[in-house]
Design a protein around this motif. Structure first.
Motif, PDB file in Angstrom:
ATOM      1  N   GLY A  99       0.961  -1.253   0.152  1.00 22.17           N
ATOM      2  CA  GLY A  99       0.247  -0.076  -0.053  1.00 22.17           C
ATOM      3  C   GLY A  99       1.155   1.305   0.001  1.00 22.17           C
ATOM      4  N   THR A 107       1.410   3.265  -2.190  1.00 21.67           N
ATOM      5  CA  THR A 107       0.926   4.268  -3.230  1.00 21.67           C
ATOM      6  C   THR A 107      -0.179   5.205  -2.251  1.00 21.67           C
ATOM      7  OG1 THR A 107      -0.558   2.668  -4.047  1.00 21.67           O
ATOM      8  CG2 THR A 107       1.431   3.246  -5.269  1.00 21.67           C
ATOM      9  N   GLY A 108      -0.612   4.617  -1.335  1.00 21.92           N
ATOM     10  CA  GLY A 108      -1.761   5.331  -0.360  1.00 21.92           C
ATOM     11  C   GLY A 108      -1.232   6.412   0.579  1.00 21.92           C
ATOM     12  N   ASP A 109      -1.972   7.152   1.267  1.00 26.59           N
ATOM     13  CA  ASP A 109      -1.466   8.267   1.935  1.00 26.59           C
ATOM     14  C   ASP A 109      -0.604   7.867   3.239  1.00 26.59           C
ATOM     15  OD1 ASP A 109      -2.758  10.176   0.269  1.00 26.59           O
ATOM     16  OD2 ASP A 109      -4.614   9.830   1.628  1.00 26.59           O
ATOM     17  N   ILE A 110      -0.811   6.894   3.854  1.00 32.23           N
ATOM     18  CA  ILE A 110       0.044   6.288   5.083  1.00 32.23           C
ATOM     19  C   ILE A 110       1.218   5.559   4.486  1.00 32.23           C
ATOM     20  CG2 ILE A 110      -0.045   5.127   7.096  1.00 32.23           C
ATOM     21  CD1 ILE A 110      -2.862   5.649   7.783  1.00 32.23           C
ATOM     22  N   ARG A 152      -1.308  -1.808  -6.263  1.00 27.83           N
ATOM     23  CA  ARG A 152      -1.933  -2.624  -7.522  1.00 27.83           C
ATOM     24  C   ARG A 152      -1.720  -1.804  -8.680  1.00 27.83           C
ATOM     25  NH1 ARG A 152      -7.885  -2.546  -5.355  1.00 27.83           N
ATOM     26  NH2 ARG A 152      -7.197  -0.571  -4.651  1.00 27.83           N
ATOM     27  N   LYS A 211       0.295   4.553 -10.243  1.00 26.77           N
ATOM     28  CA  LYS A 211       0.632   5.065  -8.972  1.00 26.77           C
ATOM     29  C   LYS A 211       2.213   4.869  -8.624  1.00 26.77           C
ATOM     30  CE  LYS A 211      -3.907   5.326  -7.151  1.00 26.77           C
ATOM     31  NZ  LYS A 211      -4.891   4.528  -6.088  1.00 26.77           N
ATOM     32  N   ASP A 231      -1.646  -7.523  -6.533  1.00 24.64           N
ATOM     33  CA  ASP A 231      -3.043  -7.312  -6.186  1.00 24.64           C
ATOM     34  C   ASP A 231      -3.004  -8.060  -4.954  1.00 24.64           C
ATOM     35  OD1 ASP A 231      -5.536  -7.331  -5.395  1.00 24.64           O
ATOM     36  OD2 ASP A 231      -6.278  -7.573  -7.322  1.00 24.64           O
ATOM     37  N   LEU A 232      -3.191  -7.642  -3.849  1.00 23.41           N
ATOM     38  CA  LEU A 232      -3.241  -8.436  -2.409  1.00 23.41           C
ATOM     39  C   LEU A 232      -4.322  -8.999  -2.240  1.00 23.41           C
ATOM     40  CD1 LEU A 232      -0.814  -6.013  -0.197  1.00 23.41           C
ATOM     41  CD2 LEU A 232      -0.219  -8.157  -1.377  1.00 23.41           C
ATOM     42  N   ASN A 243       1.005  -2.180   5.279  1.00 21.73           N
ATOM     43  CA  ASN A 243       0.196  -1.214   5.314  1.00 21.73           C
ATOM     44  C   ASN A 243      -1.197  -1.221   4.753  1.00 21.73           C
ATOM     45  OD1 ASN A 243      -0.430   1.737   5.495  1.00 21.73           O
ATOM     46  ND2 ASN A 243      -0.193   1.556   3.500  1.00 21.73           N
ATOM     47  N   CYS A 266      -2.812  -1.799  11.767  1.00 26.27           N
ATOM     48  CA  CYS A 266      -3.991  -2.220  12.200  1.00 26.27           C
ATOM     49  C   CYS A 266      -4.804  -1.088  12.127  1.00 26.27           C
ATOM     50  CB  CYS A 266      -3.801  -2.908  13.589  1.00 26.27           C
ATOM     51  SG  CYS A 266      -2.559  -4.306  13.549  1.00 26.27           S
ATOM     52  N   TYR A 292     -13.899  -5.289   8.648  1.00 27.35           N
ATOM     53  CA  TYR A 292     -12.839  -4.542   8.918  1.00 27.35           C
ATOM     54  C   TYR A 292     -12.148  -4.548  10.218  1.00 27.35           C
ATOM     55  CZ  TYR A 292      -9.996  -0.429   8.756  1.00 27.35           C
ATOM     56  OH  TYR A 292      -8.758   0.409   9.031  1.00 27.35           O
ATOM     57  N   LYS A 295      -8.806  -6.462  11.680  1.00 25.79           N
ATOM     58  CA  LYS A 295      -7.709  -5.699  12.145  1.00 25.79           C
ATOM     59  C   LYS A 295      -7.493  -6.215  13.813  1.00 25.79           C
ATOM     60  CE  LYS A 295      -7.122  -2.577   8.940  1.00 25.79           C
ATOM     61  NZ  LYS A 295      -5.608  -2.618   8.295  1.00 25.79           N
ATOM     62  N   GLY A 298      -6.773   5.635  15.009  1.00 25.23           N
ATOM     63  CA  GLY A 298      -8.098   6.183  14.863  1.00 25.23           C
ATOM     64  C   GLY A 298      -8.313   6.474  13.579  1.00 25.23           C
ATOM     65  N   VAL A 342      -7.747   8.709  10.360  1.00 18.62           N
ATOM     66  CA  VAL A 342      -6.558   9.309   9.741  1.00 18.62           C
ATOM     67  C   VAL A 342      -6.875  10.091   8.552  1.00 18.62           C
ATOM     68  CG1 VAL A 342      -4.152   9.190   8.991  1.00 18.62           C
ATOM     69  CG2 VAL A 342      -5.102   7.422  10.855  1.00 18.62           C
ATOM     70  N   THR A 359      -6.963  10.669   5.302  1.00 20.38           N
ATOM     71  CA  THR A 359      -6.621  10.116   4.117  1.00 20.38           C
ATOM     72  C   THR A 359      -7.830   9.730   3.269  1.00 20.38           C
ATOM     73  OG1 THR A 359      -6.812   7.967   4.524  1.00 20.38           O
ATOM     74  CG2 THR A 359      -4.898   8.538   5.199  1.00 20.38           C
TER      75      THR A 359
HETATM   76  N1  LIG Z   1      -7.485   6.096   7.236  1.00 21.16           N
HETATM   77  C1  LIG Z   1      -8.041   5.813   8.504  1.00 21.16           C
HETATM   78  O1  LIG Z   1      -8.786   6.618   9.031  1.00 21.16           O
HETATM   79  C2  LIG Z   1      -7.272   4.609   8.811  1.00 21.16           C
HETATM   80  C3  LIG Z   1      -7.554   4.331  10.050  1.00 21.16           C
HETATM   81  C4  LIG Z   1      -6.930   3.217  10.700  1.00 21.16           C
HETATM   82  C5  LIG Z   1      -6.219   2.341   9.909  1.00 21.16           C
HETATM   83  N2  LIG Z   1      -5.948   2.667   8.559  1.00 21.16           N
HETATM   84  C6  LIG Z   1      -5.229   1.688   7.775  1.00 21.16           C
HETATM   85  O2  LIG Z   1      -4.123   2.223   7.482  1.00 21.16           O
HETATM   86  C7  LIG Z   1      -3.810   1.628   6.132  1.00 21.16           C
HETATM   87  C8  LIG Z   1      -3.505   2.414   5.066  1.00 21.16           C
HETATM   88  O3  LIG Z   1      -4.745   2.948   4.510  1.00 21.16           O
HETATM   89  P1  LIG Z   1      -4.828   4.737   4.140  1.00 21.16           P
HETATM   90  O4  LIG Z   1      -5.643   5.479   5.111  1.00 21.16           O
HETATM   91  O5  LIG Z   1      -3.387   5.220   3.735  1.00 21.16           O
HETATM   92  O6  LIG Z   1      -5.586   4.294   2.528  1.00 21.16           O
HETATM   93  P2  LIG Z   1      -5.285   4.547   1.189  1.00 21.16           P
HETATM   94  O7  LIG Z   1      -4.665   5.775   0.952  1.00 21.16           O
HETATM   95  O8  LIG Z   1      -6.773   4.273   0.602  1.00 21.16           O
HETATM   96  O9  LIG Z   1      -4.107   3.668   0.962  1.00 21.16           O
HETATM   97  C9  LIG Z   1      -4.424   2.081   0.736  1.00 21.16           C
HETATM   98  C10 LIG Z   1      -3.352   1.379   0.294  1.00 21.16           C
HETATM   99  O10 LIG Z   1      -3.606   0.198   0.253  1.00 21.16           O
HETATM  100  C11 LIG Z   1      -3.598  -0.397  -1.166  1.00 21.16           C
HETATM  101  N3  LIG Z   1      -4.636  -1.287  -1.352  1.00 21.16           N
HETATM  102  C12 LIG Z   1      -5.696  -1.444  -1.383  1.00 21.16           C
HETATM  103  N4  LIG Z   1      -6.191  -2.733  -2.029  1.00 21.16           N
HETATM  104  C13 LIG Z   1      -5.089  -3.212  -2.343  1.00 21.16           C
HETATM  105  C14 LIG Z   1      -5.018  -4.620  -3.080  1.00 21.16           C
HETATM  106  N5  LIG Z   1      -5.992  -5.246  -3.365  1.00 21.16           N
HETATM  107  N6  LIG Z   1      -3.712  -4.767  -3.308  1.00 21.16           N
HETATM  108  C15 LIG Z   1      -2.483  -4.152  -3.112  1.00 21.16           C
HETATM  109  N7  LIG Z   1      -2.791  -3.008  -2.531  1.00 21.16           N
HETATM  110  C16 LIG Z   1      -4.032  -2.706  -2.094  1.00 21.16           C
HETATM  111  C17 LIG Z   1      -3.876   0.890  -1.971  1.00 21.16           C
HETATM  112  O11 LIG Z   1      -3.616   0.625  -3.281  1.00 21.16           O
HETATM  113  P3  LIG Z   1      -4.442   1.334  -4.516  1.00 21.16           P
HETATM  114  O12 LIG Z   1      -3.879   2.906  -4.447  1.00 21.16           O
HETATM  115  O13 LIG Z   1      -4.326   0.541  -5.702  1.00 21.16           O
HETATM  116  O14 LIG Z   1      -5.806   1.358  -4.201  1.00 21.16           O
HETATM  117  C18 LIG Z   1      -3.400   2.032  -1.169  1.00 21.16           C
HETATM  118  O15 LIG Z   1      -1.887   2.066  -1.413  1.00 21.16           O
HETATM  119  C19 LIG Z   1      -4.792   0.676   5.781  1.00 21.16           C
HETATM  120  O16 LIG Z   1      -4.533  -0.635   6.492  1.00 21.16           O
HETATM  121  C20 LIG Z   1      -6.048   0.994   6.794  1.00 21.16           C
HETATM  122  O17 LIG Z   1      -6.876   0.003   7.075  1.00 21.16           O
HETATM  123  C21 LIG Z   1      -6.604   3.556   8.120  1.00 21.16           C
END
Ligand SMILES: NC(=O)c1ccc[n+]([C@@H]2O[C@H](COP(=O)([O-])OP(=O)(O)OC[C@H]3O[C@@H](n4cnc5c(N)ncnc54)[C@H](OP(=O)(O)O)[C@@H]3O)[C@@H](O)[C@H]2O)c1
Length: 248
Positions: free
Chosen positions: A7, A9-12, A32, A36, A54-55, A81, A130, A144, A148, A173, A175, A177
């Motif tokens: 992950g 490429t995502g925000d965290i 994926r 990105k 693709d996970l 992540n 988590c 979800y 976690k 909690g 975040v 994103t």
């Molecule tokens: N945001 C919150 O409030 C929050 C709170 C607690 C925990 N978290 C956890 O923090 C982590 C990161 O989340 P985020 O907020 O940064 O969200 P995000 O910006 O949507 O990032 C999610 C990442 O996971 C990747 N991903 C999703 N499905 C996938 C798949 N099938 N195969 C490979 N990669 C995949 C996405 O890739 P693509 O770009 O290709 O979709 C992206 O890089 C997650 O585990 C989330 O559960 C988030």
């Protein structure tokens, strides 16, 4: 020496790239989308090794595990992540959505830990992302939250089993994103105790280096962790439902 970040490429994920890039020679950035991943490489340079995976697809996960076995990289950081979830009753999930969610949130992280441990340097780090939703059952994000909880429990056990590696369950909690919907029926969604991705990552890296096995990055959610330990979960769930009633 590498960091493997799912992950990325995502925000965290991108904050984790920033946080560890100075400590490693390469980052295996797992995501994926080729596009990105390429833009991540353009941003951070040649240390980024794009690994399109693709996970939610078991064959793809196993292909990544085989690549680790073949290349035998020395791993300093494994950061699981990638994660996914949606707010809806379980009855509204298709079977393939359920399988995909469990595969990403639990199986991929588990298999990558199993695969990476033999290649980790002494004193290396596993960070499993988590969520504070791991602390209690949460109706309407039931899958979800349960996934976690699994990952948090697994990570803490792994930390005890592997005294040479520091494993931490990172439990933020809300975040800020793109995972969060910002609006609902034209109204701004309120997220109590929301923090930035940078804060989550800075605290997680600091905490794993201190030898902690859980990182909760805000006082609000540290209190919620304590509260959900001491209160009956029937009450905690009622309060959760009150908080989300406008959004379900
Ligand atoms: N945001 C919150 O409030 C929050 C709170 C607690 C925990 N978290 C956890 O923090 C982590 C990161 O989340 P985020 O907020 O940064 O969200 P995000 O910006 O949507 O990032 C999610 C990442 O996971 C990747 N991903 C999703 N499905 C996938 C798949 N099938 N195969 C490979 N990669 C995949 C996405 O890739 P693509 O770009 O290709 O979709 C992206 O890089 C997650 O585990 C989330 O559960 C988030």
């Amino acid at each position: 020496m590498i960091a493997l970040i799912t992950g990325a490429t995502g925000d965290i994920g991108e904050e984790f790239v920033k946080g560890v890039i100075g400590e490693v020679d390469k980052i295996w950035a797992v995501g994926r989308s080729e596009e990105k991943l390429e833009s991540l490489k353009n941003k951070f340079g040649d240390k980024i090794v794009p690994v399109r995976t693709d996970l939610s697809d078991r064959e793809d996960i196993l292909r990544l595990c085989s690549r680790i076995e073949e290349e035998k990289p020395q791993i300093r950081y494994l950061i699981n992540n990638a994660g996914t979830g949606k707010m809806a009753p379980v009855s509204e999930f298709s079977y393939s959505e359920i399988e995909g969610l469990l595969e990403i949130n639990m199986t991929a992280a588990t298999l990558l830990c199993r695969e990476a441990i033999p290649y980790m340097e002494k004193g290396g780090y596993i960070l499993n992302i988590c969520s504070a939703s791991a602390f209690q059952p949460n109706p309407y994000i039931a899958l979800y939250s349960a996934s976690k909880s699994y990952l948090m429990s697994f990570t803490r056990s792994l930390n005890v089993e592997n005294s040479d590696i520091n494993c931490i369950a990172v439990c933020p909690g809300w975040v800020d994103t793109k995972m969060l919907s910002k609006m609902h029926d034209g109204k701004k969604v309120e997220y109590p105790g929301i923090v930035t991705a940078k804060k989550v990552v800075d605290d997680a890296i600091r905490d794993v280096k201190k030898g902690k096995d859980v990182s909760v990055c805000s006082p609000y959610y540290r209190f919620m962790r304590f509260y959900s330990k001491v209160m009956p979960h029937s009450i905690v769930m009622k309060q959760w439902l009150k908080g989300i009633r406008d959004y379900i």
